[in-house]
Design an enzyme around this catalytic site. Structure first.
Site, PDB file in Angstrom:
ATOM      1  N   TYR A 242       0.813  -1.215   0.000  1.00  0.00           N
ATOM      2  CA  TYR A 242       0.000   0.000   0.000  1.00  0.00           C
ATOM      3  C   TYR A 242       0.851   1.271   0.000  1.00  0.00           C
ATOM      4  O   TYR A 242       0.367   2.345  -0.328  1.00  0.00           O
ATOM      5  CB  TYR A 242      -0.943   0.026   1.213  1.00  0.00           C
ATOM      6  CG  TYR A 242      -2.046  -1.019   1.176  1.00  0.00           C
ATOM      7  CD1 TYR A 242      -2.262  -1.779   0.039  1.00  0.00           C
ATOM      8  CD2 TYR A 242      -2.859  -1.241   2.268  1.00  0.00           C
ATOM      9  CE1 TYR A 242      -3.258  -2.749   0.007  1.00  0.00           C
ATOM     10  CE2 TYR A 242      -3.859  -2.206   2.244  1.00  0.00           C
ATOM     11  CZ  TYR A 242      -4.047  -2.955   1.107  1.00  0.00           C
ATOM     12  OH  TYR A 242      -5.031  -3.914   1.073  1.00  0.00           O
TER      13      TYR A 242
ATOM     14  N   LYS B 221       3.288 -15.537   1.690  1.00  0.00           N
ATOM     15  CA  LYS B 221       3.156 -16.236   0.399  1.00  0.00           C
ATOM     16  C   LYS B 221       4.573 -16.569  -0.053  1.00  0.00           C
ATOM     17  O   LYS B 221       5.011 -16.184  -1.142  1.00  0.00           O
ATOM     18  CB  LYS B 221       2.401 -15.310  -0.580  1.00  0.00           C
ATOM     19  CG  LYS B 221       1.997 -15.954  -1.884  1.00  0.00           C
ATOM     20  CD  LYS B 221       0.860 -16.939  -1.762  1.00  0.00           C
ATOM     21  CE  LYS B 221       0.603 -17.606  -3.099  1.00  0.00           C
ATOM     22  NZ  LYS B 221      -0.301 -18.761  -3.009  1.00  0.00           N
TER      23      LYS B 221
ATOM     24  N   ASP C 289      -3.227 -18.219   1.105  1.00  0.00           N
ATOM     25  CA  ASP C 289      -4.409 -18.847   0.501  1.00  0.00           C
ATOM     26  C   ASP C 289      -4.949 -19.940   1.429  1.00  0.00           C
ATOM     27  O   ASP C 289      -6.167 -20.047   1.641  1.00  0.00           O
ATOM     28  CB  ASP C 289      -4.119 -19.402  -0.913  1.00  0.00           C
ATOM     29  CG  ASP C 289      -2.729 -20.008  -1.040  1.00  0.00           C
ATOM     30  OD1 ASP C 289      -1.936 -19.918  -0.074  1.00  0.00           O
ATOM     31  OD2 ASP C 289      -2.431 -20.584  -2.095  1.00  0.00           O
TER      32      ASP C 289
ATOM     33  N   ASP D 208      -5.349  -7.194   5.642  1.00  0.00           N
ATOM     34  CA  ASP D 208      -6.549  -6.460   5.249  1.00  0.00           C
ATOM     35  C   ASP D 208      -7.641  -7.448   4.831  1.00  0.00           C
ATOM     36  O   ASP D 208      -8.802  -7.369   5.256  1.00  0.00           O
ATOM     37  CB  ASP D 208      -6.175  -5.535   4.068  1.00  0.00           C
ATOM     38  CG  ASP D 208      -7.224  -4.480   3.819  1.00  0.00           C
ATOM     39  OD1 ASP D 208      -8.230  -4.445   4.556  1.00  0.00           O
ATOM     40  OD2 ASP D 208      -7.062  -3.695   2.877  1.00  0.00           O
TER      41      ASP D 208
ATOM     42  N   ASP E  40     -11.168  -9.144   7.130  1.00  0.00           N
ATOM     43  CA  ASP E  40     -12.570  -9.052   6.702  1.00  0.00           C
ATOM     44  C   ASP E  40     -13.230 -10.431   6.714  1.00  0.00           C
ATOM     45  O   ASP E  40     -14.427 -10.548   6.989  1.00  0.00           O
ATOM     46  CB  ASP E  40     -12.686  -8.410   5.311  1.00  0.00           C
ATOM     47  CG  ASP E  40     -12.877  -6.903   5.422  1.00  0.00           C
ATOM     48  OD1 ASP E  40     -12.393  -6.330   6.432  1.00  0.00           O
ATOM     49  OD2 ASP E  40     -13.497  -6.299   4.528  1.00  0.00           O
TER      50      ASP E  40
END
Ligand code: NAD
Length: 353
Positions: free
Chosen positions: A142, A188, A220, A244, A248
Protein backbone atom coordinates in the site's frame (compact mmCIF):
# COMPACT_ATOMS: atom_id res chain seq x y z
CA UNK A 1 -4.93 10.95 36.34
CA UNK A 2 -4.37 13.94 34.03
CA UNK A 3 -7.03 15.01 31.56
CA UNK A 4 -6.94 13.00 28.35
CA UNK A 5 -6.90 14.90 25.05
CA UNK A 6 -8.97 12.82 22.71
CA UNK A 7 -9.27 13.68 19.02
CA UNK A 8 -12.57 12.65 17.44
CA UNK A 9 -12.50 12.14 13.66
CA UNK A 10 -16.02 11.14 12.65
CA UNK A 11 -15.48 11.16 8.89
CA UNK A 12 -18.25 10.20 6.48
CA UNK A 13 -21.35 8.03 6.05
CA UNK A 14 -22.18 6.27 9.32
CA UNK A 15 -19.02 7.73 10.93
CA UNK A 16 -20.82 10.59 12.76
CA UNK A 17 -23.58 8.22 13.99
CA UNK A 18 -21.18 5.77 15.61
CA UNK A 19 -19.07 8.63 16.97
CA UNK A 20 -22.18 9.87 18.79
CA UNK A 21 -22.36 6.44 20.47
CA UNK A 22 -18.70 6.70 21.47
CA UNK A 23 -19.22 10.17 22.95
CA UNK A 24 -22.21 9.00 25.03
CA UNK A 25 -20.10 6.13 26.36
CA UNK A 26 -17.21 8.47 27.22
CA UNK A 27 -19.60 10.78 29.07
CA UNK A 28 -20.83 7.84 31.12
CA UNK A 29 -17.28 6.73 31.93
CA UNK A 30 -16.30 10.28 32.81
CA UNK A 31 -19.14 10.50 35.32
CA UNK A 32 -18.56 7.02 36.81
CA UNK A 33 -14.74 6.89 37.01
CA UNK A 34 -12.16 9.52 37.87
CA UNK A 35 -11.23 10.26 34.27
CA UNK A 36 -11.62 13.53 32.35
CA UNK A 37 -11.55 13.86 28.61
CA UNK A 38 -10.99 16.95 26.50
CA UNK A 39 -12.90 16.03 23.37
CA UNK A 40 -11.49 17.74 20.27
CA UNK A 41 -13.21 17.42 16.90
CA UNK A 42 -11.33 17.27 13.61
CA UNK A 43 -12.04 16.69 9.92
CA UNK A 44 -10.95 13.79 7.77
CA UNK A 45 -11.94 12.01 4.56
CA UNK A 46 -14.80 13.32 2.45
CA UNK A 47 -15.75 15.84 5.13
CA UNK A 48 -12.25 17.34 4.88
CA UNK A 49 -12.32 17.27 1.07
CA UNK A 50 -15.60 19.21 1.10
CA UNK A 51 -14.25 21.79 3.58
CA UNK A 52 -10.61 22.12 2.48
CA UNK A 53 -10.17 20.21 -0.80
CA UNK A 54 -7.86 17.63 0.86
CA UNK A 55 -8.62 14.26 2.54
CA UNK A 56 -6.50 15.32 5.50
CA UNK A 57 -4.99 18.72 6.31
CA UNK A 58 -1.85 19.65 8.25
CA UNK A 59 -4.15 20.97 10.96
CA UNK A 60 -5.74 17.54 11.47
CA UNK A 61 -2.33 15.84 11.37
CA UNK A 62 -1.12 18.32 14.03
CA UNK A 63 -4.20 17.75 16.18
CA UNK A 64 -3.57 14.00 15.92
CA UNK A 65 0.08 14.23 16.89
CA UNK A 66 -0.79 16.42 19.93
CA UNK A 67 -3.68 14.24 21.13
CA UNK A 68 -3.22 11.44 23.66
CA UNK A 69 -5.48 9.19 21.64
CA UNK A 70 -7.66 9.26 18.53
CA UNK A 71 -11.11 7.87 17.83
CA UNK A 72 -11.92 7.44 14.16
CA UNK A 73 -15.32 6.73 12.54
CA UNK A 74 -15.05 5.84 8.85
CA UNK A 75 -14.32 7.60 5.56
CA UNK A 76 -15.43 7.36 1.95
CA UNK A 77 -18.61 7.18 -0.06
CA UNK A 78 -20.03 7.44 -3.58
CA UNK A 79 -19.78 11.23 -3.58
CA UNK A 80 -15.97 11.01 -3.81
CA UNK A 81 -15.63 7.71 -5.73
CA UNK A 82 -14.63 9.34 -9.03
CA UNK A 83 -11.61 11.12 -7.52
CA UNK A 84 -8.15 9.70 -8.33
CA UNK A 85 -6.82 7.27 -5.63
CA UNK A 86 -4.42 9.87 -4.20
CA UNK A 87 -7.21 12.38 -3.60
CA UNK A 88 -9.88 10.01 -2.27
CA UNK A 89 -11.14 10.17 1.35
CA UNK A 90 -9.36 6.87 2.18
CA UNK A 91 -6.03 8.56 1.41
CA UNK A 92 -6.61 10.74 4.49
CA UNK A 93 -6.64 7.69 6.75
CA UNK A 94 -3.52 6.20 5.12
CA UNK A 95 -1.68 9.52 5.59
CA UNK A 96 -2.80 9.79 9.19
CA UNK A 97 -1.62 6.26 10.04
CA UNK A 98 1.66 6.84 8.29
CA UNK A 99 2.38 10.30 9.80
CA UNK A 100 1.74 8.98 13.32
CA UNK A 101 3.85 5.86 12.73
CA UNK A 102 0.89 3.60 13.58
CA UNK A 103 2.52 0.43 12.31
CA UNK A 104 0.61 -2.15 14.37
CA UNK A 105 -3.01 -2.90 13.66
CA UNK A 106 -4.71 -5.13 16.22
CA UNK A 107 -7.99 -6.67 15.15
CA UNK A 108 -9.63 -9.04 17.63
CA UNK A 109 -12.38 -11.35 16.40
CA UNK A 110 -14.46 -12.52 19.32
CA UNK A 111 -17.75 -14.34 18.95
CA UNK A 112 -20.34 -13.44 21.56
CA UNK A 113 -22.61 -16.41 22.30
CA UNK A 114 -25.67 -14.44 21.29
CA UNK A 115 -24.22 -13.97 17.78
CA UNK A 116 -23.82 -17.70 17.11
CA UNK A 117 -26.78 -17.66 14.74
CA UNK A 118 -25.61 -14.52 12.94
CA UNK A 119 -22.39 -16.18 11.80
CA UNK A 120 -22.47 -17.89 8.42
CA UNK A 121 -20.57 -20.85 9.94
CA UNK A 122 -21.99 -23.74 11.95
CA UNK A 123 -22.16 -23.06 15.70
CA UNK A 124 -19.76 -25.88 16.70
CA UNK A 125 -17.08 -24.48 14.36
CA UNK A 126 -17.37 -20.96 15.66
CA UNK A 127 -18.50 -21.16 19.31
CA UNK A 128 -16.05 -19.47 21.74
CA UNK A 129 -13.92 -18.03 18.93
CA UNK A 130 -11.39 -15.56 20.33
CA UNK A 131 -8.50 -14.66 18.06
CA UNK A 132 -6.41 -11.62 17.26
CA UNK A 133 -5.08 -10.50 13.90
CA UNK A 134 -1.90 -8.42 14.14
CA UNK A 135 -1.53 -6.66 10.80
CA UNK A 136 1.42 -4.54 9.66
CA UNK A 137 -0.07 -1.18 8.72
CA UNK A 138 2.44 1.33 7.39
CA UNK A 139 4.48 -0.71 4.93
CA UNK A 140 4.08 -3.29 2.20
CA UNK A 141 2.31 -2.83 -1.09
CA UNK A 142 0.00 0.00 0.00
CA UNK A 143 2.98 2.30 0.49
CA UNK A 144 5.75 0.75 -1.64
CA UNK A 145 7.45 2.79 -4.37
CA UNK A 146 7.58 2.84 -7.32
CA UNK A 147 3.89 2.71 -8.12
CA UNK A 148 1.98 3.91 -11.13
CA UNK A 149 -0.52 3.43 -13.90
CA UNK A 150 0.01 3.89 -17.62
CA UNK A 151 -2.38 3.18 -20.46
CA UNK A 152 -0.77 -0.21 -21.16
CA UNK A 153 0.22 -1.34 -17.64
CA UNK A 154 0.10 -0.59 -13.93
CA UNK A 155 2.35 -1.54 -11.03
CA UNK A 156 2.80 -1.46 -7.27
CA UNK A 157 5.73 -2.50 -5.11
CA UNK A 158 5.56 -4.87 -2.17
CA UNK A 159 8.58 -4.09 -0.01
CA UNK A 160 9.47 -4.69 3.65
CA UNK A 161 12.55 -3.53 5.56
CA UNK A 162 13.92 -5.79 8.29
CA UNK A 163 13.04 -3.36 11.10
CA UNK A 164 9.42 -3.15 9.88
CA UNK A 165 8.98 -6.92 10.09
CA UNK A 166 10.82 -7.16 13.40
CA UNK A 167 8.68 -4.61 15.22
CA UNK A 168 5.33 -6.01 14.05
CA UNK A 169 6.50 -9.55 14.87
CA UNK A 170 7.33 -8.37 18.41
CA UNK A 171 3.81 -6.95 18.80
CA UNK A 172 2.40 -10.35 17.76
CA UNK A 173 4.65 -12.32 20.13
CA UNK A 174 3.99 -9.90 23.02
CA UNK A 175 0.23 -10.15 22.41
CA UNK A 176 0.40 -13.95 22.26
CA UNK A 177 2.27 -14.06 25.56
CA UNK A 178 -0.83 -12.51 27.20
CA UNK A 179 -3.13 -14.97 25.42
CA UNK A 180 -2.76 -18.62 24.37
CA UNK A 181 0.90 -18.33 23.39
CA UNK A 182 0.52 -19.20 19.71
CA UNK A 183 1.50 -17.09 16.68
CA UNK A 184 0.70 -18.10 13.11
CA UNK A 185 2.61 -15.95 10.62
CA UNK A 186 0.90 -15.69 7.24
CA UNK A 187 2.82 -15.12 4.01
CA UNK A 188 3.16 -16.24 0.40
CA UNK A 189 6.73 -17.45 0.61
CA UNK A 190 6.26 -20.08 -2.08
CA UNK A 191 5.97 -17.28 -4.66
CA UNK A 192 7.16 -13.93 -3.27
CA UNK A 193 10.71 -13.01 -2.18
CA UNK A 194 9.28 -10.39 0.16
CA UNK A 195 7.36 -13.18 1.93
CA UNK A 196 10.44 -15.41 2.10
CA UNK A 197 12.23 -12.52 3.81
CA UNK A 198 9.22 -11.90 6.11
CA UNK A 199 9.33 -15.55 7.24
CA UNK A 200 13.09 -15.47 7.91
CA UNK A 201 12.82 -12.31 10.05
CA UNK A 202 9.84 -13.66 12.01
CA UNK A 203 11.83 -16.82 12.78
CA UNK A 204 14.76 -14.66 13.98
CA UNK A 205 12.47 -12.63 16.29
CA UNK A 206 10.82 -15.81 17.62
CA UNK A 207 14.15 -16.81 19.21
CA UNK A 208 13.48 -14.12 21.87
CA UNK A 209 10.12 -15.78 22.68
CA UNK A 210 10.91 -19.43 23.45
CA UNK A 211 7.57 -20.07 25.15
CA UNK A 212 5.50 -18.94 22.14
CA UNK A 213 4.63 -21.58 19.55
CA UNK A 214 5.31 -20.19 16.06
CA UNK A 215 3.77 -21.64 12.91
CA UNK A 216 3.69 -20.41 9.31
CA UNK A 217 0.86 -20.60 6.80
CA UNK A 218 0.49 -19.53 3.17
CA UNK A 219 -2.14 -16.85 2.82
CA UNK A 220 -4.41 -18.85 0.50
CA UNK A 221 -4.47 -21.72 3.00
CA UNK A 222 -4.99 -19.23 5.86
CA UNK A 223 -8.11 -17.89 4.12
CA UNK A 224 -9.41 -21.45 3.82
CA UNK A 225 -8.51 -22.42 7.39
CA UNK A 226 -10.22 -19.31 8.78
CA UNK A 227 -13.47 -20.61 7.36
CA UNK A 228 -12.81 -24.32 8.00
CA UNK A 229 -11.45 -24.26 11.53
CA UNK A 230 -10.95 -20.71 12.86
CA UNK A 231 -10.49 -21.81 16.47
CA UNK A 232 -7.05 -23.25 15.63
CA UNK A 233 -5.75 -19.66 15.64
CA UNK A 234 -4.69 -17.55 18.60
CA UNK A 235 -2.68 -14.67 17.08
CA UNK A 236 -2.34 -14.31 13.31
CA UNK A 237 0.59 -12.16 12.19
CA UNK A 238 0.39 -10.71 8.70
CA UNK A 239 1.57 -8.06 6.30
CA UNK A 240 -0.56 -5.08 5.35
CA UNK A 241 -2.27 -6.53 2.26
CA UNK A 242 -2.86 -10.07 3.56
CA UNK A 243 -4.08 -8.78 6.93
CA UNK A 244 -6.55 -6.46 5.25
CA UNK A 245 -8.21 -9.38 3.49
CA UNK A 246 -8.00 -11.95 6.31
CA UNK A 247 -9.48 -9.56 8.84
CA UNK A 248 -12.57 -9.05 6.70
CA UNK A 249 -13.01 -12.83 6.58
CA UNK A 250 -12.70 -12.95 10.36
CA UNK A 251 -15.23 -10.13 10.53
CA UNK A 252 -17.87 -12.31 8.95
CA UNK A 253 -17.04 -15.17 11.33
CA UNK A 254 -18.30 -12.99 14.15
CA UNK A 255 -21.63 -12.41 12.45
CA UNK A 256 -21.29 -8.87 11.20
CA UNK A 257 -18.55 -6.48 10.25
CA UNK A 258 -20.37 -4.11 12.61
CA UNK A 259 -18.96 -6.07 15.60
CA UNK A 260 -15.24 -5.73 14.94
CA UNK A 261 -13.09 -3.11 16.65
CA UNK A 262 -9.46 -2.27 15.92
CA UNK A 263 -6.48 -0.48 17.36
CA UNK A 264 -3.57 1.00 15.42
CA UNK A 265 -0.57 1.61 17.65
CA UNK A 266 2.80 3.31 17.45
CA UNK A 267 5.90 2.10 19.28
CA UNK A 268 4.76 3.77 22.53
CA UNK A 269 1.19 2.46 22.40
CA UNK A 270 -0.34 5.75 21.35
CA UNK A 271 -3.25 4.68 19.25
CA UNK A 272 -5.95 5.36 16.73
CA UNK A 273 -9.08 3.34 17.47
CA UNK A 274 -11.66 2.60 14.82
CA UNK A 275 -14.20 0.01 13.71
CA UNK A 276 -12.99 -2.33 10.97
CA UNK A 277 -16.00 -1.51 8.81
CA UNK A 278 -16.23 1.35 6.34
CA UNK A 279 -18.66 4.23 6.02
CA UNK A 280 -21.58 1.94 5.03
CA UNK A 281 -23.18 4.51 2.70
CA UNK A 282 -26.10 2.13 2.03
CA UNK A 283 -27.39 2.57 5.60
CA UNK A 284 -25.97 6.00 6.51
CA UNK A 285 -28.46 8.40 8.08
CA UNK A 286 -31.02 5.69 8.86
CA UNK A 287 -30.12 5.33 12.55
CA UNK A 288 -29.66 1.57 12.16
CA UNK A 289 -25.88 1.19 12.08
CA UNK A 290 -24.47 -1.26 14.62
CA UNK A 291 -22.43 0.79 17.14
CA UNK A 292 -20.72 -2.22 18.76
CA UNK A 293 -17.51 -2.13 16.68
CA UNK A 294 -17.06 1.51 17.70
CA UNK A 295 -17.94 0.85 21.34
CA UNK A 296 -15.47 -2.05 21.52
CA UNK A 297 -12.86 0.21 19.87
CA UNK A 298 -13.31 2.62 22.78
CA UNK A 299 -12.80 -0.41 25.05
CA UNK A 300 -9.53 -1.21 23.26
CA UNK A 301 -8.38 2.38 23.81
CA UNK A 302 -8.77 1.97 27.57
CA UNK A 303 -6.77 -1.25 27.42
CA UNK A 304 -3.88 -0.38 25.10
CA UNK A 305 -3.34 3.39 25.38
CA UNK A 306 -4.85 4.44 28.71
CA UNK A 307 -3.84 1.42 30.76
CA UNK A 308 -7.35 1.04 32.23
CA UNK A 309 -7.95 -2.66 31.89
CA UNK A 310 -10.88 -2.65 34.31
CA UNK A 311 -12.85 -0.12 32.24
CA UNK A 312 -12.02 -2.00 29.05
CA UNK A 313 -13.37 -5.23 30.55
CA UNK A 314 -16.50 -3.46 31.80
CA UNK A 315 -17.24 -2.22 28.27
CA UNK A 316 -16.78 -5.71 26.82
CA UNK A 317 -19.06 -7.24 29.47
CA UNK A 318 -21.67 -4.53 28.90
CA UNK A 319 -21.77 -5.44 25.21
CA UNK A 320 -21.93 -9.14 26.00
CA UNK A 321 -24.73 -8.72 28.56
CA UNK A 322 -26.73 -6.51 26.20
CA UNK A 323 -26.49 -9.12 23.45
CA UNK A 324 -27.35 -11.92 25.89
CA UNK A 325 -30.48 -9.98 26.83
CA UNK A 326 -31.53 -10.30 23.19
CA UNK A 327 -30.99 -6.71 22.04
CA UNK A 328 -29.53 -6.26 18.57
CA UNK A 329 -29.31 -4.02 15.55
CA UNK A 330 -30.69 -5.43 12.31
CA UNK A 331 -27.36 -6.73 10.99
CA UNK A 332 -26.98 -9.21 13.89
CA UNK A 333 -30.62 -9.90 14.66
CA UNK A 334 -32.23 -13.34 14.56
CA UNK A 335 -35.93 -14.17 14.84
CA UNK A 336 -35.93 -13.78 18.63
CA UNK A 337 -34.03 -10.48 18.81
CA UNK A 338 -35.38 -7.24 20.16
CA UNK A 339 -34.34 -5.03 17.27
CA UNK A 340 -32.99 -1.63 18.28
CA UNK A 341 -31.88 1.53 16.58
CA UNK A 342 -28.25 2.67 16.97
CA UNK A 343 -29.22 5.09 19.75
CA UNK A 344 -31.34 2.54 21.63
CA UNK A 345 -28.64 -0.14 21.55
CA UNK A 346 -26.01 2.40 22.63
CA UNK A 347 -28.13 3.45 25.61
CA UNK A 348 -28.73 -0.14 26.71
CA UNK A 349 -25.02 -0.95 26.50
CA UNK A 350 -24.13 2.20 28.44
CA UNK A 351 -26.70 1.34 31.10
CA UNK A 352 -24.88 -2.01 31.51
CA UNK A 353 -21.46 -0.37 32.04
P1 NAD B 1 -18.52 -1.13 4.50
O1 NAD B 1 -17.81 -1.79 5.62
O2 NAD B 1 -18.76 0.31 4.63
O3 NAD B 1 -19.92 -1.86 4.26
C1 NAD B 1 -20.03 -3.22 3.85
C2 NAD B 1 -21.44 -3.73 4.20
O4 NAD B 1 -21.52 -3.93 5.62
C3 NAD B 1 -22.55 -2.74 3.85
O5 NAD B 1 -23.68 -3.45 3.45
C4 NAD B 1 -22.83 -2.03 5.16
O6 NAD B 1 -24.14 -1.54 5.30
C5 NAD B 1 -22.54 -3.12 6.18
N1 NAD B 1 -22.02 -2.56 7.42
C6 NAD B 1 -20.79 -2.03 7.65
N2 NAD B 1 -20.68 -1.59 8.90
C7 NAD B 1 -21.87 -1.84 9.50
C8 NAD B 1 -22.36 -1.60 10.81
N3 NAD B 1 -21.60 -1.03 11.76
N4 NAD B 1 -23.64 -1.96 11.09
C9 NAD B 1 -24.40 -2.55 10.17
N5 NAD B 1 -23.98 -2.81 8.90
C10 NAD B 1 -22.72 -2.45 8.58
O7 NAD B 1 -17.67 -1.45 3.19
P2 NAD B 1 -17.89 -0.94 1.69
O8 NAD B 1 -19.35 -0.89 1.37
O9 NAD B 1 -16.99 -1.78 0.86
O10 NAD B 1 -17.30 0.52 1.65
C11 NAD B 1 -18.07 1.71 1.80
C12 NAD B 1 -17.13 2.90 1.83
O11 NAD B 1 -16.32 2.81 3.03
C13 NAD B 1 -16.16 2.93 0.66
O12 NAD B 1 -16.01 4.27 0.26
C14 NAD B 1 -14.86 2.39 1.25
O13 NAD B 1 -13.72 2.85 0.58
C15 NAD B 1 -14.94 2.92 2.66
N6 NAD B 1 -14.14 2.17 3.66
C16 NAD B 1 -13.62 2.90 4.66
C17 NAD B 1 -12.94 2.26 5.67
C18 NAD B 1 -12.40 3.09 6.80
O14 NAD B 1 -12.77 4.25 6.92
N7 NAD B 1 -11.55 2.55 7.65
C19 NAD B 1 -12.82 0.87 5.67
C20 NAD B 1 -13.41 0.14 4.64
C21 NAD B 1 -14.10 0.80 3.63
Amino acid sequence: MKDIDLLLLSGDGVGPEIMESAISLLEKIQSSFKINFNLIEGLIGGASIDAHGLPVTDETLNQASQADSILFGAVGGPKWDSLPPNEKPEKGLLELRSSLGLFANLRPAILFDSSLEASSLKPDIIKDLDMLIVRELTGGIYFGEPRGKKSSSAFNTMIYERHEVERIARVAFDSASLRNKKVCSVDKSNVLEVSEFWREVVIDVSKDYPDIELSHMLVDNAAMQLVKNPKQFDVILSSNLFGDILSDISAMLTGSIGMLPSASLDNRNKGLYEPVHGSAPDIAGQGTVNPIAMILSVGMMFRYSLDQLEISEKIKSAVSNTLNDGYATEDIADKNSKICSTKELTKIIIDHV
